[in-house]
Design a protein around this motif. Structure first.
Motif, short mmCIF file in Angstrom:
data_model
loop_
_atom_site.label_atom_id
_atom_site.label_comp_id
_atom_site.label_asym_id
_atom_site.label_seq_id
_atom_site.Cartn_x
_atom_site.Cartn_y
_atom_site.Cartn_z
N MET A 95 0.83 -1.21 0.00
CA MET A 95 0.00 0.00 0.00
C MET A 95 0.86 1.26 0.00
O MET A 95 0.50 2.27 -0.63
N LEU A 96 2.01 1.25 0.67
CA LEU A 96 2.91 2.40 0.61
C LEU A 96 3.50 2.53 -0.80
O LEU A 96 3.67 3.65 -1.30
N PHE A 97 3.79 1.40 -1.42
CA PHE A 97 4.23 1.42 -2.82
C PHE A 97 3.15 2.04 -3.70
O PHE A 97 3.45 2.82 -4.62
N CYS A 98 1.91 1.71 -3.42
CA CYS A 98 0.77 2.30 -4.16
C CYS A 98 0.80 3.82 -4.08
O CYS A 98 0.64 4.51 -5.10
N HIS A 99 1.04 4.36 -2.89
CA HIS A 99 1.06 5.81 -2.72
C HIS A 99 2.26 6.46 -3.38
O HIS A 99 2.12 7.47 -4.08
N ASN A 101 -4.41 19.19 0.92
CA ASN A 101 -3.93 19.24 -0.46
C ASN A 101 -2.77 18.29 -0.69
O ASN A 101 -2.71 17.60 -1.71
N HIS A 102 -1.83 18.24 0.26
CA HIS A 102 -0.71 17.30 0.16
C HIS A 102 -1.23 15.86 0.13
O HIS A 102 -0.76 15.03 -0.65
N LEU A 103 -2.19 15.58 0.98
CA LEU A 103 -2.72 14.23 1.08
C LEU A 103 -3.36 13.80 -0.25
O LEU A 103 -3.19 12.67 -0.69
N LYS A 104 -4.07 14.71 -0.88
CA LYS A 104 -4.78 14.38 -2.12
C LYS A 104 -3.88 14.42 -3.35
O LYS A 104 -4.06 13.63 -4.28
N GLN A 105 -2.89 15.33 -3.35
CA GLN A 105 -2.09 15.52 -4.54
C GLN A 105 -0.78 14.73 -4.53
O GLN A 105 -0.30 14.32 -5.59
N ARG A 106 -0.19 14.52 -3.35
CA ARG A 106 1.11 13.84 -3.28
C ARG A 106 0.98 12.36 -2.99
O ARG A 106 1.90 11.59 -3.25
N LEU A 107 -0.15 11.95 -2.40
CA LEU A 107 -0.37 10.53 -2.13
C LEU A 107 -1.65 10.09 -2.82
O LEU A 107 -2.38 10.89 -3.39
N LYS A 108 -1.93 8.79 -2.75
CA LYS A 108 -3.04 8.24 -3.53
C LYS A 108 -4.31 8.23 -2.70
O LYS A 108 -4.70 7.22 -2.12
N VAL A 109 -4.98 9.42 -2.64
CA VAL A 109 -6.21 9.53 -1.88
C VAL A 109 -7.35 10.07 -2.74
O VAL A 109 -8.51 9.98 -2.35
N SER A 116 2.05 6.18 -7.21
CA SER A 116 0.78 6.65 -7.79
C SER A 116 0.09 5.57 -8.61
O SER A 116 -0.39 5.81 -9.72
N ALA A 117 0.05 4.35 -8.07
CA ALA A 117 -0.60 3.24 -8.76
C ALA A 117 -2.10 3.50 -8.86
O ALA A 117 -2.72 4.00 -7.93
#
Length: 377
Positions: free
Chosen positions: A44-48, A303-311, A51-52
């Motif tokens: 899951m961290l690899f996913c984030h 914004n960081h959560l939505k743009q930098r990670l997969k949320v 950007s899988a």
């Protein structure tokens, strides 16, 4: 594609003994179908970080990435069906507990230097709720309106470090004021909220507990002015008027009848006027305005959560899968911000994420390419 050498350094920040204790507590490796909790976390961290867009991307990415998976503590790359199954059936509480454990043992043990509010020797908490839209036809458990779906992240951010010390995830229709009392603030702390949280009973409870609050007053708020201060010196700082007030009508019955402070502020940048409400009558009016200004930090966090990670999009559709993706995104941003703080170079978060995704980028040193190292000496 994420380089496994860099990724393994990030994972090494997580205390494996701590993780094993949490796995034992939640019994999350029982009936694990060969994919243990650590492999699940790494996936899951690899996913984030990569950007899988799907479980297929996670599985294929781990299989094709250059490097030895053993460096990650992973025996083999899970298949897409494995990831889908464990996201649906392995409880998200493991990852929730891991986030708060890392926050306590990895992040909060260090001193966080404030860029602003340095004169305020109190804990400051920023409280807000972030919306993540979902397609109701796919995520039918997350109803917001008749045709729309969403989850809402009810969040309390510690201003020192700007990471959540509390988060409650609900469907989108739960109003933030309904969750305002879910977190207990320590005596003497400062709570900063927008006017969506203005519930006078809750504000009165904060005051009775010895906490301070700063918010914006509601339009049409009924009150009486006890004292009013105006001067050229205040106006130069953007303070139009500084008032001591008492609430009137039903609001007074809900609050504890103590005086409040209403600061009328003019923003010279935007030309807008703001009306701030606080129970602290001793601060300078300019400090009240500056405290509320820091509420923007929680918007930056979302914004960081939505743009930098997969949320912004999800690799699973069940409620549990969405919860796992959100909690692992919080683990991811905690690790990234820890790297940012400890790094040899002065990265901003977006460049750090880009570097992790493309580790052949060299950070500049005096205009020249530097050596590839994550941590400072």
């Amino acid at each position: 594609m994420v380089n496994l050498n860099v990724f393994s350094q990030i994972l090494s920040l997580i205390d494996r003994e701590l993780f094993k204790d949490l796995v034992a507590k939640h019994k999350s490796d029982k009936h694990c179908k060969g994919i243990n909790s650590w492999t699940h976390l790494a996936s899951m961290l690899f996913c984030h970080f990569s950007s899988a867009d799907s479980v297929r991307d996670i599985s294929n990415g781990l299989r094709s990435t250059t490097g030895n998976l053993n460096h990650l503590g992973v025996g083999r790359a899970p298949s897409k069906s494995n990831i889908s199954y464990i996201n649906k059936h392995r409880g998200h509480e493991l990852f929730k507990d891991l986030y708060f454990s890392l926050l306590d043992k990895l992040w909060q043990k260090d001193t966080h230097l404030r860029k602003d509010l340095t004169q305020l020797k109190r804990k400051v908490y920023l409280m807000d709720a972030g919306i993540i839209p979902l397609c109701l036809s796919v995520f039918d458990w997350a109803r917001l309106r008749s045709t729309k779906g969403a989850v809402k992240l009810h969040t309390v951010l510690d201003y020192d470090g700007c990471l959540p010390v509390f988060m409650q995830i609900t469907d989108g229709k739960v109003h933030e004021s309904q969750r305002a009392g879910s977190y207990s603030f320590s005596k003497g702390s400062v709570v900063v909220v927008d006017r969506g949280y203005v519930d006078y009973s809750w504000l009165g409870d904060l005051d009775s507990r010895g906490c301070y609050f700063v918010t914006r007053s509601k339009t049409g708020m009924k009150y009486s002015v006890i004292k009013s201060y105006q001067s050229e010196a205040l106006l130069k700082k953007g303070i139009i008027k500084d008032e001591i007030i008492t609430l009137s009508g039903s609001s007074a019955n809900k609050y504890n009848s103590k005086p409040l402070r209403r600061v009328h502020f003019w923003d010279s940048t935007t030309g807008n006027q703001y009306h701030f409400l606080t129970n602290n009558t001793g601060w300078k009016a300019s400090l009240v305005a500056n405290i509320y200004k820091q509420r923007w930090q929680i918007e930056i966090f979302f914004n960081h959560l939505k743009q930098r990670l997969k949320v912004s999009s999800f690799v699973g559709t069940s409620e549990n899968a969405v919860m796992i993706q959100i909690w692992t995104s919080l683990i991811g941003i905690l690790l990234l911000k820890y790297l940012q703080k400890k790094a040899r170079y002065d990265w901003n978060l977006s460049n750090l994420v880009r570097w992790i995704d493309d580790p052949f980028i060299r950070p500049p040193v005096n205009g020249k390419n530097g050596q590839l190292q994550i941590f400072s000496d």
